[in-house]
Scaffold this motif. Structure first.
Motif, PDB file in Angstrom:
ATOM      1  N   ASN A 192       0.812  -1.215   0.000  1.00  0.00           N
ATOM      2  CA  ASN A 192       0.000   0.000   0.000  1.00  0.00           C
ATOM      3  C   ASN A 192       0.847   1.267   0.000  1.00  0.00           C
ATOM      4  O   ASN A 192       0.451   2.276  -0.593  1.00  0.00           O
ATOM      5  CB  ASN A 192      -0.970  -0.021   1.184  1.00  0.00           C
ATOM      6  CG  ASN A 192      -2.115  -0.988   0.957  1.00  0.00           C
ATOM      7  OD1 ASN A 192      -3.027  -0.715   0.195  1.00  0.00           O
ATOM      8  ND2 ASN A 192      -2.072  -2.143   1.605  1.00  0.00           N
ATOM      9  N   THR A 193       2.003   1.220   0.626  1.00  0.00           N
ATOM     10  CA  THR A 193       2.906   2.375   0.559  1.00  0.00           C
ATOM     11  C   THR A 193       3.482   2.508  -0.841  1.00  0.00           C
ATOM     12  O   THR A 193       3.626   3.627  -1.365  1.00  0.00           O
ATOM     13  CB  THR A 193       4.041   2.246   1.595  1.00  0.00           C
ATOM     14  OG1 THR A 193       3.483   1.969   2.882  1.00  0.00           O
ATOM     15  CG2 THR A 193       4.840   3.549   1.691  1.00  0.00           C
ATOM     16  N   MET A 194       3.794   1.386  -1.476  1.00  0.00           N
ATOM     17  CA  MET A 194       4.222   1.424  -2.874  1.00  0.00           C
ATOM     18  C   MET A 194       3.123   2.010  -3.765  1.00  0.00           C
ATOM     19  O   MET A 194       3.390   2.805  -4.669  1.00  0.00           O
ATOM     20  CB  MET A 194       4.601   0.020  -3.348  1.00  0.00           C
ATOM     21  CG  MET A 194       5.882  -0.517  -2.751  1.00  0.00           C
ATOM     22  SD  MET A 194       6.161  -2.269  -3.142  1.00  0.00           S
ATOM     23  CE  MET A 194       6.371  -2.191  -4.920  1.00  0.00           C
ATOM     24  N   ASP A 195       1.878   1.632  -3.477  1.00  0.00           N
ATOM     25  CA  ASP A 195       0.777   2.144  -4.291  1.00  0.00           C
ATOM     26  C   ASP A 195       0.629   3.653  -4.136  1.00  0.00           C
ATOM     27  O   ASP A 195       0.231   4.345  -5.076  1.00  0.00           O
ATOM     28  CB  ASP A 195      -0.526   1.438  -3.922  1.00  0.00           C
ATOM     29  CG  ASP A 195      -1.534   1.474  -5.054  1.00  0.00           C
ATOM     30  OD1 ASP A 195      -1.162   1.116  -6.187  1.00  0.00           O
ATOM     31  OD2 ASP A 195      -2.689   1.868  -4.824  1.00  0.00           O
ATOM     32  N   ASP A 196       0.960   4.164  -2.957  1.00  0.00           N
ATOM     33  CA  ASP A 196       0.940   5.614  -2.753  1.00  0.00           C
ATOM     34  C   ASP A 196       1.914   6.322  -3.696  1.00  0.00           C
ATOM     35  O   ASP A 196       1.638   7.433  -4.161  1.00  0.00           O
ATOM     36  CB  ASP A 196       1.301   5.956  -1.301  1.00  0.00           C
ATOM     37  CG  ASP A 196       0.210   5.575  -0.312  1.00  0.00           C
ATOM     38  OD1 ASP A 196      -0.948   5.394  -0.731  1.00  0.00           O
ATOM     39  OD2 ASP A 196       0.527   5.458   0.890  1.00  0.00           O
ATOM     40  N   VAL A 197       3.050   5.683  -3.962  1.00  0.00           N
ATOM     41  CA  VAL A 197       4.035   6.281  -4.881  1.00  0.00           C
ATOM     42  C   VAL A 197       3.433   6.414  -6.279  1.00  0.00           C
ATOM     43  O   VAL A 197       3.505   7.471  -6.913  1.00  0.00           O
ATOM     44  CB  VAL A 197       5.331   5.441  -4.932  1.00  0.00           C
ATOM     45  CG1 VAL A 197       6.305   6.031  -5.962  1.00  0.00           C
ATOM     46  CG2 VAL A 197       5.996   5.371  -3.562  1.00  0.00           C
ATOM     47  N   ALA A 198       2.828   5.323  -6.763  1.00  0.00           N
ATOM     48  CA  ALA A 198       2.201   5.359  -8.089  1.00  0.00           C
ATOM     49  C   ALA A 198       1.095   6.405  -8.147  1.00  0.00           C
ATOM     50  O   ALA A 198       0.963   7.141  -9.138  1.00  0.00           O
ATOM     51  CB  ALA A 198       1.643   3.980  -8.436  1.00  0.00           C
ATOM     52  N   ASP A 199       0.309   6.499  -7.075  1.00  0.00           N
ATOM     53  CA  ASP A 199      -0.771   7.492  -7.029  1.00  0.00           C
ATOM     54  C   ASP A 199      -0.223   8.916  -7.116  1.00  0.00           C
ATOM     55  O   ASP A 199      -0.798   9.775  -7.795  1.00  0.00           O
ATOM     56  CB  ASP A 199      -1.575   7.347  -5.737  1.00  0.00           C
ATOM     57  CG  ASP A 199      -2.436   6.092  -5.711  1.00  0.00           C
ATOM     58  OD1 ASP A 199      -2.660   5.499  -6.794  1.00  0.00           O
ATOM     59  OD2 ASP A 199      -2.870   5.703  -4.618  1.00  0.00           O
ATOM     60  N   LEU A 200       0.868   9.172  -6.413  1.00  0.00           N
ATOM     61  CA  LEU A 200       1.447  10.512  -6.404  1.00  0.00           C
ATOM     62  C   LEU A 200       1.993  10.912  -7.772  1.00  0.00           C
ATOM     63  O   LEU A 200       1.913  12.082  -8.164  1.00  0.00           O
ATOM     64  CB  LEU A 200       2.552  10.605  -5.345  1.00  0.00           C
ATOM     65  CG  LEU A 200       2.061  10.715  -3.905  1.00  0.00           C
ATOM     66  CD1 LEU A 200       3.211  10.425  -2.937  1.00  0.00           C
ATOM     67  CD2 LEU A 200       1.495  12.110  -3.640  1.00  0.00           C
ATOM     68  N   ILE A 201       2.548   9.959  -8.497  1.00  0.00           N
ATOM     69  CA  ILE A 201       3.026  10.255  -9.846  1.00  0.00           C
ATOM     70  C   ILE A 201       1.850  10.645 -10.729  1.00  0.00           C
ATOM     71  O   ILE A 201       1.904  11.643 -11.466  1.00  0.00           O
ATOM     72  CB  ILE A 201       3.784   9.050 -10.436  1.00  0.00           C
ATOM     73  CG1 ILE A 201       5.039   8.749  -9.617  1.00  0.00           C
ATOM     74  CG2 ILE A 201       4.160   9.328 -11.901  1.00  0.00           C
ATOM     75  CD1 ILE A 201       5.727   7.440  -9.977  1.00  0.00           C
ATOM     76  N   GLN A 202       0.777   9.880 -10.636  1.00  0.00           N
ATOM     77  CA  GLN A 202      -0.419  10.216 -11.408  1.00  0.00           C
ATOM     78  C   GLN A 202      -0.987  11.569 -10.962  1.00  0.00           C
ATOM     79  O   GLN A 202      -1.404  12.386 -11.800  1.00  0.00           O
ATOM     80  CB  GLN A 202      -1.482   9.133 -11.251  1.00  0.00           C
ATOM     81  CG  GLN A 202      -2.722   9.375 -12.117  1.00  0.00           C
ATOM     82  CD  GLN A 202      -3.826   8.390 -11.835  1.00  0.00           C
ATOM     83  OE1 GLN A 202      -4.154   8.138 -10.674  1.00  0.00           O
ATOM     84  NE2 GLN A 202      -4.402   7.819 -12.888  1.00  0.00           N
ATOM     85  N   ASP A 203      -1.015  11.814  -9.648  1.00  0.00           N
ATOM     86  CA  ASP A 203      -1.510  13.095  -9.140  1.00  0.00           C
ATOM     87  C   ASP A 203      -0.706  14.262  -9.699  1.00  0.00           C
ATOM     88  O   ASP A 203      -1.272  15.324 -10.011  1.00  0.00           O
ATOM     89  CB  ASP A 203      -1.441  13.130  -7.614  1.00  0.00           C
ATOM     90  CG  ASP A 203      -2.479  12.231  -6.953  1.00  0.00           C
ATOM     91  OD1 ASP A 203      -3.405  11.785  -7.652  1.00  0.00           O
ATOM     92  OD2 ASP A 203      -2.346  11.978  -5.741  1.00  0.00           O
ATOM     93  N   SER A 204       0.600  14.082  -9.827  1.00  0.00           N
ATOM     94  CA  SER A 204       1.448  15.152 -10.351  1.00  0.00           C
ATOM     95  C   SER A 204       1.087  15.473 -11.796  1.00  0.00           C
ATOM     96  O   SER A 204       0.980  16.648 -12.181  1.00  0.00           O
ATOM     97  CB  SER A 204       2.923  14.744 -10.258  1.00  0.00           C
ATOM     98  OG  SER A 204       3.300  14.539  -8.908  1.00  0.00           O
ATOM     99  N   ALA A 205       0.894  14.425 -12.604  1.00  0.00           N
ATOM    100  CA  ALA A 205       0.520  14.639 -14.001  1.00  0.00           C
ATOM    101  C   ALA A 205      -0.860  15.288 -14.105  1.00  0.00           C
ATOM    102  O   ALA A 205      -1.071  16.223 -14.900  1.00  0.00           O
ATOM    103  CB  ALA A 205       0.536  13.304 -14.752  1.00  0.00           C
TER     104      ALA A 205
END
Length: 215
Positions: A87-100
């Motif tokens: 779930n912490t790894m998934d937060d990383v992917a979410d943040l990249i998408q949030d940035s875009a």
């Protein structure tokens, strides 16, 4: 006892970690290309889509992993560690998408040198994250455990570098940017990009805990 025998004794957890880490790196590379080609609207749309695709693929792995926790009788590492890591790894992917997405929603017109530097550090953090995750399946070997811990230290150093870049970026932004709207937009982007490296450090901390408790 019959119930226990019917349940899977080992989930493919390490493979799922690896798959998720690969999707994170894919998202990070796509975001980096988006930043590098931001003035080309067609390429911007293309790389935005690649970020979204990688994030959705990461979500599917997270879902499968969390489901496997509940149906696996004996897990290779503590269930809470599995849950925390994926779930912490998934937060990383979410943040990249949030940035875009934030760049598009805020109608950011141009990339700054600071965005490029923070993006580069984010990509490096994600790559080191993937390297550390891929070592987890063999941490019973002391040299592998040591290599994983060293990779986690590299992530910590990259996160510190991103902190310094963001502080400099904020100082420059508030001193030199006269348009309040641009200040708001860029401040949000800088903070999101720096948070990607923060979250990678959180993943590294989880990995360090797993190694220290299981190697």
């Amino acid at each position: 006892m019959l119930f226990g025998k019917l349940l899977p004794r080992e989930g493919n957890f390490f493979e799922m970690f690896n798959q998720h880490a690969d999707r994170i790196v894919e998202a990070a590379h796509a975001f980096s290309k988006l930043v590098a080609n931001y003035n080309d609207l067609d390429l911007r749309a293309k790389y935005n889509q690649e970020v979204d695709d990688a994030e959705r693929a990461a979500d599917r792995v997270t879902h499968d992993c969390n489901k496997a926790i509940h149906i696996t009788f004996i897990t290779p590492i503590d269930r809470e560690q599995i849950h925390s890591l994926i779930n912490t790894m998934d937060d990383v992917a979410d943040l990249i998408q949030d940035s875009a997405e934030t760049m598009a929603l805020y109608d950011v017109r141009h990339m700054t040198e600071e965005i490029s530097r923070l993006t580069d550090l984010s990509v490096k953090c994600c790559e080191r994250l993937r390297d550390a995750v891929k070592l987890l399946g063999n941490i019973a070997d002391p040299s592998t455990a040591e290599a994983a811990l060293k990779t986690c230290e590299e992530i910590d150093k990259l996160e510190s570098d991103a902190d310094r870049v963001m502080r400099t970026a904020m100082s420059k932004l508030f001193r030199e940017e006269p348009d309040v709207r641009e200040v708001i937009k860029l401040k949000a982007i800088y903070e999101l990009l720096e948070t990607i490296t923060d979250k990678c450090e959180d993943v590294a901390n989880v990995i360090e805990g797993i190694i220290l408790e299981n190697s």
